[in-house]
Design an enzyme around this catalytic site. Structure first.
Site, short mmCIF file in Angstrom:
data_model
loop_
_atom_site.label_atom_id
_atom_site.label_comp_id
_atom_site.label_asym_id
_atom_site.label_seq_id
_atom_site.Cartn_x
_atom_site.Cartn_y
_atom_site.Cartn_z
N GLU A 1 42.99 40.36 39.19
CA GLU A 1 42.81 39.08 38.49
C GLU A 1 43.82 38.00 38.89
O GLU A 1 44.43 37.36 38.05
CB GLU A 1 42.82 39.30 36.97
CG GLU A 1 41.74 40.28 36.54
CD GLU A 1 41.66 40.50 35.04
OE1 GLU A 1 42.55 40.05 34.32
OE2 GLU A 1 40.68 41.14 34.60
N GLU B 1 33.79 47.38 37.17
CA GLU B 1 33.89 47.46 35.70
C GLU B 1 32.64 46.91 35.01
O GLU B 1 32.73 46.13 34.06
CB GLU B 1 35.11 46.66 35.20
CG GLU B 1 36.41 47.06 35.85
CD GLU B 1 37.60 46.22 35.41
OE1 GLU B 1 37.51 45.52 34.39
OE2 GLU B 1 38.62 46.26 36.11
#
Ligand code: XIL
Length: 357
Positions: free
Chosen positions: A159, A266
């Site tokens: 991220e 994910e």
């Protein structure tokens, strides 16, 4: 990267009947199945899920996880927040148990995450630059080194791109080691610690937000040019089910241009979008969810074999999802493949269709 219009593919046409039955909402294919064929069987790439140690004592979870999946990612307990104490000590009890469970059940272990803006341990705060860099290197060497030979891959940097896609996030790591510097260093250290593991840069909203996807891919390109040993691209795919058809496929195609392995790392697909006025029925939302999940699975299945690293779903049953914990839990959301009783959700059928069509 512009959001290119896409012609309907052979697979989009194949998936159309699925959307239709979903609208009717009664098709046998969508009825909950208590004992479906293993999701992983016949699929030519690893299919993963995530785990917490608390789930290992639940026989129903163990049955579903080991029947349908072939790869395991520790959901939280291999992250810095768990491993690194405020005094600089390390704890490996829980991640070792998860790694042991994967080994005992013949599941590949995928490890996440070494460096994440969201987890910046108090231990690093206040260290001078030289000490900071030493502790950073030590953390990566110790943690990645511990699972060397067992973890098939690591999310090395997680991220890094700003929420709106406008550049990179500023974080503890970038402030101490430089905006690209902290990432390059992390990849170099991870490579030394575990030369065989595939080293990923991982992020979210890449297909939802084309601007963010483009910034992410430009970052990958820049880091590769700077010599960072990035071995794979991870797209979390916490899907926004309202995105236009074709957007996920377009991102997958752009990401694939690097020739690196890709990990859908994910996947979950919440039914709770952010529309202010949403009068659609649950059945309609489930049909929308199915269409987007099938598109993602098809786009991944269409990659060249060498680029299909793995396809991971972020949990087993709806009630295992991080979206169903604490304040976020509305008691209704159905973002995963199995319901609370362990029967299939329509999303299971959507994924099967995407993998097999
Ligand atoms: C989440 C886990 O699901 C939670 O259990 C944990 O408390 C925090 O992390 N993006 C990521 C994942 O990269 O690591 C996050 O997982 C979900 C969002």
């Amino acid at each position: 990267m512009p959001d290119r219009p896409t012609a309907p593919s052979r697979r989009a046409i194949l998936a159309a009947p699925l959307a239709l039955v979903a609208c009717r909402g009664e098709a046998a294919a969508l009825a909950p199945r208590a004992d479906p064929a293993a999701l992983k069987s016949g699929v030519p790439f690893p299919v993963g899920t995530c785990a917490m140690t608390g789930q290992l004592a639940d026989p129903r979870w163990v049955h579903l996880a080991t029947t349908h999946f072939s790869q395991l990612t520790p959901e939280w307990e291999m992250k810095m927040e768990y491993i690194l104490g405020n005094d600089g000590s390390y704890r490996f009890d829980a991640p070792d148990r998860l790694a042991g469970f994967a080994r005992d059940h013949g599941l590949r272990l995928f490890a996440t995450t070494l460096v994440w803006y969201a987890q910046d341990s108090a231990w690093f705060k206040g260290l001078d630059r030289a000490r900071f860099a030493r502790e950073y290197d030590r953390y990566i060497a110790t943690v990645a080194g511990r699972y060397r030979g067992q973890a098939v891959g690591w999310d090395v940097v997680n991220e890094a791109v700003a929420e709106d896609g406008d550049g990179l996030r500023t974080c503890l790591w970038s402030e101490a080691l430089g905006q690209d510097g902290y990432m390059i260093r992390a990849f170099e250290q991870a490579k030394m610690a575990d030369p065989e593991a595939v080293l990923f840069i991982n992020d979210y909203n890449l297909e939802n937000n084309p601007r963010k996807g483009a910034t992410f891919l430009r970052t990958v390109e820049r880091l590769l040019r700077a010599g960072a040993p990035i071995g794979g691209i991870g797209t979390q795919s916490h899907l926004d089910i309202e995105i236009p058809a074709g957007r996920t496929t377009a991102f997958m195609r752009d990401a694939a241009a690097f020739g690196l392995p890709i990990h859908v790392s994910e996947l979950d697909a919440s039914l709770n979008g952010e529309r202010r006025l949403d009068v659609r029925s649950r059945t309609q939302k489930l049909a929308q969810q199915q269409a987007r999940v099938t598109e993602l699975a098809q786009a991944f299945s269409d990659l060249p074999a060498a680029q299909r690293f793995a396809f991971t779903v972020w949990g087993v049953r709806d009630t295992d999802s991080w979206l169903r914990r604490g304040a976020r839990d509305d008691g209704q959301d159905s973002p995963l493949l199995f319901d609370a009783a362990g029967q299939t959700n329509p999303m299971f059928t959507a994924l099967e269709a995407g993998f097999r069509s």
